[in-house]
Design an enzyme around this catalytic site. Structure first.
Site, PDB file in Angstrom:
ATOM      1  N   CYS A   8       0.858  -1.188   0.000  1.00  0.00           N
ATOM      2  CA  CYS A   8       0.000   0.000   0.000  1.00  0.00           C
ATOM      3  C   CYS A   8       0.893   1.236   0.000  1.00  0.00           C
ATOM      4  CB  CYS A   8      -0.988  -0.008   1.166  1.00  0.00           C
ATOM      5  SG  CYS A   8      -0.269   0.294   2.790  1.00  0.00           S
ATOM      6  N   ARG A  14      -3.070  -0.507   5.532  1.00  0.00           N
ATOM      7  CA  ARG A  14      -3.676  -1.586   4.750  1.00  0.00           C
ATOM      8  C   ARG A  14      -2.758  -2.780   4.515  1.00  0.00           C
ATOM      9  NH1 ARG A  14      -5.409   1.912  -0.212  1.00  0.00           N
ATOM     10  NH2 ARG A  14      -3.453   2.880   0.412  1.00  0.00           N
ATOM     11  N   ASP A 124      -7.885   3.979   1.646  1.00  0.00           N
ATOM     12  CA  ASP A 124      -6.909   4.194   2.707  1.00  0.00           C
ATOM     13  C   ASP A 124      -7.611   4.736   3.957  1.00  0.00           C
ATOM     14  OD1 ASP A 124      -4.743   4.833   4.307  1.00  0.00           O
ATOM     15  OD2 ASP A 124      -3.582   5.688   2.649  1.00  0.00           O
TER      16      ASP A 124
END
Length: 151
Positions: A8, A14, A124
């Site tokens: 990520c 994440r 996000d």
């Protein structure tokens, strides 16, 4: 041995969550020796930082063990080192391909490709603040990824 790298933007929300969730799934099946699971960032902003505390709390509420992670940046050599490189959104994919080069072996995928919602991306939570929803979405993708890996 299946080697999976989750990626990520910063490697503090994440991708590290996917790493811990996927590792927990593998561990619960007694298959830890069959997998190498890690995570990385496309950016340099968070290098060396631990998992973001609200994300850590979301994982703990799910009963997922959280280790002593430190964010690292994706590097070109990761392409050869891993069987799968799993991104979360379009920005991740753009920078993954920029760092890794051409995906000649078709190793680069979105996590949600393995879910019942293959066209979704994982937003996000640094921006959305929806840490529990993000963890649930990642868990769905990880369940599907493990099922696909075992098929």
């Amino acid at each position: 041995m299946m080697k999976v790298l989750f990626v990520c933007h910063g490697n503090i929300c994440r991708s590290v969550s996917a790493q811990y969730i996927f590792q927990d799934l593998v561990n619960r099946r007694g298959m830890a020796s069959e997998f190498v699971i890690d995570s990385a960032a496309t950016s340099t902003e968070e290098i060396g930082n631990a998992i973001y505390p609200p994300m850590k709390a979301a994982l703990e509420r799910r009963g997922v063990p959280v280790g002593t992670h430190r964010a690292r940046q994706l590097k070109r050599s990761d392409y050869e080192a891993y069987n799968l490189l799993i991104g979360m959104d379009e920005e991740n994919m753009f920078y993954m391909k920029r760092i890794l080069g051409e995906d000649t072996e078709e190793k680069i995928h979105y996590l949600m490709e393995y879910s019942g919602h293959p066209d979704e991306i994982i937003d996000d939570p640094w921006y959305t603040r929806k840490f529990d929803a993000c963890a649930a979405q990642i868990a769905e993708g990880c369940d599907g990824l493990l099922a696909k890996t075992l098929a």
